[in-house]
Design a protein around this motif. Structure first.
Motif, PDB file in Angstrom:
ATOM      1  N   ILE A 244      81.750   2.261  31.081  1.00  0.00           N
ATOM      2  CA  ILE A 244      80.539   2.019  30.457  1.00  0.00           C
ATOM      3  C   ILE A 244      80.419   0.335  30.464  1.00  0.00           C
ATOM      4  CG2 ILE A 244      79.301   2.094  28.416  1.00  0.00           C
ATOM      5  CD1 ILE A 244      80.403   4.877  27.826  1.00  0.00           C
ATOM      6  N   ALA A 245      81.369  -0.261  30.014  1.00  0.00           N
ATOM      7  CA  ALA A 245      81.248  -1.866  29.842  1.00  0.00           C
ATOM      8  C   ALA A 245      81.056  -2.356  30.953  1.00  0.00           C
ATOM      9  CB  ALA A 245      82.588  -2.321  29.079  1.00  0.00           C
ATOM     10  N   GLN A 246      81.986  -1.625  32.222  1.00  0.00           N
ATOM     11  CA  GLN A 246      81.768  -2.448  33.579  1.00  0.00           C
ATOM     12  C   GLN A 246      80.240  -2.035  33.997  1.00  0.00           C
ATOM     13  OE1 GLN A 246      84.969  -0.453  35.624  1.00  0.00           O
ATOM     14  NE2 GLN A 246      86.428  -1.999  35.101  1.00  0.00           N
ATOM     15  N   HIS A 247      79.807  -0.914  33.687  1.00  0.00           N
ATOM     16  CA  HIS A 247      78.387  -0.573  34.244  1.00  0.00           C
ATOM     17  C   HIS A 247      77.356  -1.622  33.461  1.00  0.00           C
ATOM     18  CE1 HIS A 247      75.399   1.992  36.034  1.00  0.00           C
ATOM     19  NE2 HIS A 247      74.850   2.123  34.667  1.00  0.00           N
ATOM     20  N   THR A 248      77.640  -1.568  32.394  1.00  0.00           N
ATOM     21  CA  THR A 248      76.586  -2.473  31.545  1.00  0.00           C
ATOM     22  C   THR A 248      76.700  -3.892  32.277  1.00  0.00           C
ATOM     23  OG1 THR A 248      76.850  -1.301  29.406  1.00  0.00           O
ATOM     24  CG2 THR A 248      76.063  -3.280  29.274  1.00  0.00           C
ATOM     25  N   HIS A 249      77.952  -4.440  32.409  1.00  0.00           N
ATOM     26  CA  HIS A 249      77.974  -5.904  32.986  1.00  0.00           C
ATOM     27  C   HIS A 249      77.389  -5.929  34.256  1.00  0.00           C
ATOM     28  CE1 HIS A 249      79.714  -9.583  33.497  1.00  0.00           C
ATOM     29  NE2 HIS A 249      80.449  -9.327  34.833  1.00  0.00           N
ATOM     30  N   PHE A 250      77.559  -4.893  34.907  1.00  0.00           N
ATOM     31  CA  PHE A 250      76.965  -4.944  36.159  1.00  0.00           C
ATOM     32  C   PHE A 250      75.378  -4.850  36.469  1.00  0.00           C
ATOM     33  CE2 PHE A 250      75.110  -2.175  40.015  1.00  0.00           C
ATOM     34  CZ  PHE A 250      75.471  -3.177  41.117  1.00  0.00           C
ATOM     35  N   ASN A 251      74.862  -4.047  35.352  1.00  0.00           N
ATOM     36  CA  ASN A 251      73.477  -4.120  35.263  1.00  0.00           C
ATOM     37  C   ASN A 251      72.817  -5.371  34.643  1.00  0.00           C
ATOM     38  OD1 ASN A 251      73.235  -1.316  35.887  1.00  0.00           O
ATOM     39  ND2 ASN A 251      73.276  -0.624  34.167  1.00  0.00           N
ATOM     40  N   TRP A 252      73.696  -6.073  33.830  1.00  0.00           N
ATOM     41  CA  TRP A 252      73.179  -7.356  33.514  1.00  0.00           C
ATOM     42  C   TRP A 252      73.305  -8.334  34.520  1.00  0.00           C
ATOM     43  CZ3 TRP A 252      70.695 -10.172  30.105  1.00  0.00           C
ATOM     44  CH2 TRP A 252      71.193 -11.750  29.811  1.00  0.00           C
ATOM     45  N   MET A 253      74.237  -8.317  35.358  1.00  0.00           N
ATOM     46  CA  MET A 253      74.455  -9.300  36.308  1.00  0.00           C
ATOM     47  C   MET A 253      73.444  -9.127  37.379  1.00  0.00           C
ATOM     48  SD  MET A 253      76.818 -11.259  35.888  1.00  0.00           S
ATOM     49  CE  MET A 253      77.204 -11.936  37.395  1.00  0.00           C
ATOM     50  N   GLN A 254      72.926  -7.800  37.649  1.00  0.00           N
ATOM     51  CA  GLN A 254      72.012  -7.646  38.460  1.00  0.00           C
ATOM     52  C   GLN A 254      70.454  -7.975  38.002  1.00  0.00           C
ATOM     53  OE1 GLN A 254      73.035  -6.705  41.648  1.00  0.00           O
ATOM     54  NE2 GLN A 254      71.810  -5.127  42.012  1.00  0.00           N
ATOM     55  N   ALA A 255      70.375  -7.874  36.774  1.00  0.00           N
ATOM     56  CA  ALA A 255      69.072  -8.385  35.879  1.00  0.00           C
ATOM     57  C   ALA A 255      68.802  -9.901  36.171  1.00  0.00           C
ATOM     58  CB  ALA A 255      69.061  -7.904  34.451  1.00  0.00           C
ATOM     59  N   ARG A 256      70.023 -10.644  36.059  1.00  0.00           N
ATOM     60  CA  ARG A 256      70.102 -12.178  35.860  1.00  0.00           C
ATOM     61  C   ARG A 256      69.746 -12.437  37.387  1.00  0.00           C
ATOM     62  NH1 ARG A 256      75.208 -15.064  33.636  1.00  0.00           N
ATOM     63  NH2 ARG A 256      73.854 -16.831  34.434  1.00  0.00           N
ATOM     64  N   LYS A 257      70.411 -11.773  38.318  1.00  0.00           N
ATOM     65  CA  LYS A 257      70.085 -12.194  39.653  1.00  0.00           C
ATOM     66  C   LYS A 257      68.647 -11.959  39.930  1.00  0.00           C
ATOM     67  CE  LYS A 257      71.626 -11.023  44.560  1.00  0.00           C
ATOM     68  NZ  LYS A 257      72.496 -10.286  45.081  1.00  0.00           N
ATOM     69  N   LYS A 258      67.985 -10.968  39.674  1.00  0.00           N
ATOM     70  CA  LYS A 258      66.578 -10.606  39.903  1.00  0.00           C
ATOM     71  C   LYS A 258      65.558 -11.624  39.121  1.00  0.00           C
ATOM     72  CE  LYS A 258      66.535  -5.518  40.860  1.00  0.00           C
ATOM     73  NZ  LYS A 258      66.282  -4.251  40.229  1.00  0.00           N
ATOM     74  N   LEU A 259      66.128 -11.903  38.090  1.00  0.00           N
ATOM     75  CA  LEU A 259      65.379 -13.043  37.332  1.00  0.00           C
ATOM     76  C   LEU A 259      65.285 -14.621  38.135  1.00  0.00           C
ATOM     77  CD1 LEU A 259      63.731 -13.816  34.706  1.00  0.00           C
ATOM     78  CD2 LEU A 259      66.181 -14.576  33.621  1.00  0.00           C
ATOM     79  N   LYS A 260      66.679 -14.745  38.532  1.00  0.00           N
ATOM     80  CA  LYS A 260      66.644 -15.975  39.269  1.00  0.00           C
ATOM     81  C   LYS A 260      65.814 -15.844  40.539  1.00  0.00           C
ATOM     82  CE  LYS A 260      71.087 -17.332  37.712  1.00  0.00           C
ATOM     83  NZ  LYS A 260      72.695 -18.008  38.093  1.00  0.00           N
ATOM     84  N   GLN A 261      65.699 -14.718  41.300  1.00  0.00           N
ATOM     85  CA  GLN A 261      65.210 -14.590  42.578  1.00  0.00           C
ATOM     86  C   GLN A 261      63.742 -14.518  42.040  1.00  0.00           C
ATOM     87  OE1 GLN A 261      66.324 -10.952  44.009  1.00  0.00           O
ATOM     88  NE2 GLN A 261      68.125 -11.716  45.018  1.00  0.00           N
ATOM     89  N   ASN A 262      62.899 -14.110  41.000  1.00  0.00           N
ATOM     90  CA  ASN A 262      61.681 -14.077  40.777  1.00  0.00           C
ATOM     91  C   ASN A 262      61.220 -15.176  39.589  1.00  0.00           C
ATOM     92  OD1 ASN A 262      61.079 -11.727  42.327  1.00  0.00           O
ATOM     93  ND2 ASN A 262      62.561 -10.709  40.973  1.00  0.00           N
ATOM     94  N   LEU A 263      61.984 -16.098  39.336  1.00  0.00           N
ATOM     95  CA  LEU A 263      61.540 -17.058  38.285  1.00  0.00           C
ATOM     96  C   LEU A 263      60.164 -17.788  38.736  1.00  0.00           C
ATOM     97  CD1 LEU A 263      62.623 -18.497  35.725  1.00  0.00           C
ATOM     98  CD2 LEU A 263      63.975 -20.272  37.024  1.00  0.00           C
TER      99      LEU A 263
END
Length: 320
Positions: free
Chosen positions: A13-32
């Motif tokens: 669960i922790a790995q999945h949450t970390h992965f989702n957080w990394m994906q969200a940060r990546k999308k945020l940087k792409q669409n900033l």
């Protein structure tokens, strides 16, 4: 459950949450950059559109400058009772609906027809020239356009009455007869807005696959059949969208246009909600009464939008 399975599940669960957080940060940087572009409109609507809605509270108060919005005494629905017990109010609402519905239903097809006609023009220089001429009125103030309309249809000095006098010997009071004034009101509104609204339909027309027209030509279809079976269905979603949005303005008749064109002789059809709010609210200092009228106008507009969208949903074209 065996020992070690719970820690393993927590780790997954922790790995999945970390992965989702990394994906969200990546999308945020792409669409900033896009988010930064989106930020000013959001601030505009919050500050200019939504925060002023708090002022609607004065519709339920006996508002005065001395007491302020929050200090003025509550009167409940008294302002609405006063408003709708006046015969003038019913006439104003009737005039608003009449002029708005005529503007919507008579004027709505013109931008569509204009866009289709422009798309059929093959000469680029001619199309651009016509586009410039039909778009130009949108950028002209209603004060200027109203002056032009008054000059054209004036009973004494208007160019239209000049020719009528040449043919019949007497002028016709276009601006002082209710049917002709309504026709001039609707016509001037179409002339000012049709060209600008046509831009949206021209953009929608550009998304239609050209091969559909080529196939229709091979089948022997003429211009009218292509328009009816390809063009109109191709932009039907845009047409429905624009119609739903226009229904939200049914209770809104532009103040500038009415105020410039109206005169006391045709006040029975030219006095609308916007001019009533100006004369009674600003000039007569009855802010609570006109706030009640404005709130009523907004509620009816919302109902019209919801109704139009509900009807569109039955045909699979609703906005939500």
């Amino acid at each position: 459950m065996k020992e070690g399975q719970i820690p393993l599940a927590n780790k997954q669960i922790a790995q999945h949450t970390h992965f989702n957080w990394m994906q969200a940060r990546k999308k945020l940087k792409q669409n900033l950059f896009l988010l930064l572009l989106f930020f000013p409109p959001v601030v505009y609507f919050i500050v200019i559109k939504y925060i002023p809605m708090l002022g609607l509270i004065i519709a339920f108060k006996d508002y005065s400058f001395m007491d302020g919005v929050w200090g003025s005494p509550w009167v409940g629905l008294s302002n609405f009772e006063t408003l709708f017990n006046t015969s003038q109010t019913l006439q104003i609402i009737r005039n608003t609906l009449l002029l708005s519905l005529l503007s919507v239903f008579v004027g709505f097809p013109f931008p569509i027809m204009l866009a289709i006609l422009l798309s059929e023009v093959k000469k680029i220089w001619f199309r651009k020239s016509v586009q410039t001429l039909v778009f130009l009125p949108h950028f002209i103030s209603w004060v200027v356009i109203g002056g032009m309309v008054l000059s054209i249809f004036s009973q004494d000095t208007g160019i239209v009455n000049y020719w009528i006098q040449q043919w019949t010997g007497s002028a016709f009071p276009f601006l002082y007869k209710e049917p002709s004034w309504i026709a001039i009101f609707v016509g001037s509104g179409i002339w000012k807005t049709a060209g600008w609204t046509a831009i949206i339909y021209l953009a929608a027309l550009s998304t239609i696959d050209p091969s559909l027209y080529e196939s229709a030509s091979l089948d022997g279809a003429g211009k009218l059949r292509k328009i009816w079976h390809i063009t109109l269905p191709g932009i039907s979603s845009t047409i429905v969208l624009m119609f739903i949005l226009s229904m939200g303005h049914v209770m809104e008749v532009g103040f500038d246009q009415v105020y410039v064109l109206q005169n006391p002789v045709i006040s029975n059809v030219s006095e609308v909600i916007s001019t009533y709010i100006y004369k009674v609210g600003l000039q007569g200092m009855q802010f609570s009464l006109t706030a009640a009228m404005g709130l009523f106008e907004s509620i009816i507009s919302l109902i019209m939008v919801l109704t139009a969208n509900q009807i569109a949903r039955k045909f699979g074209r609703g906005l939500w």
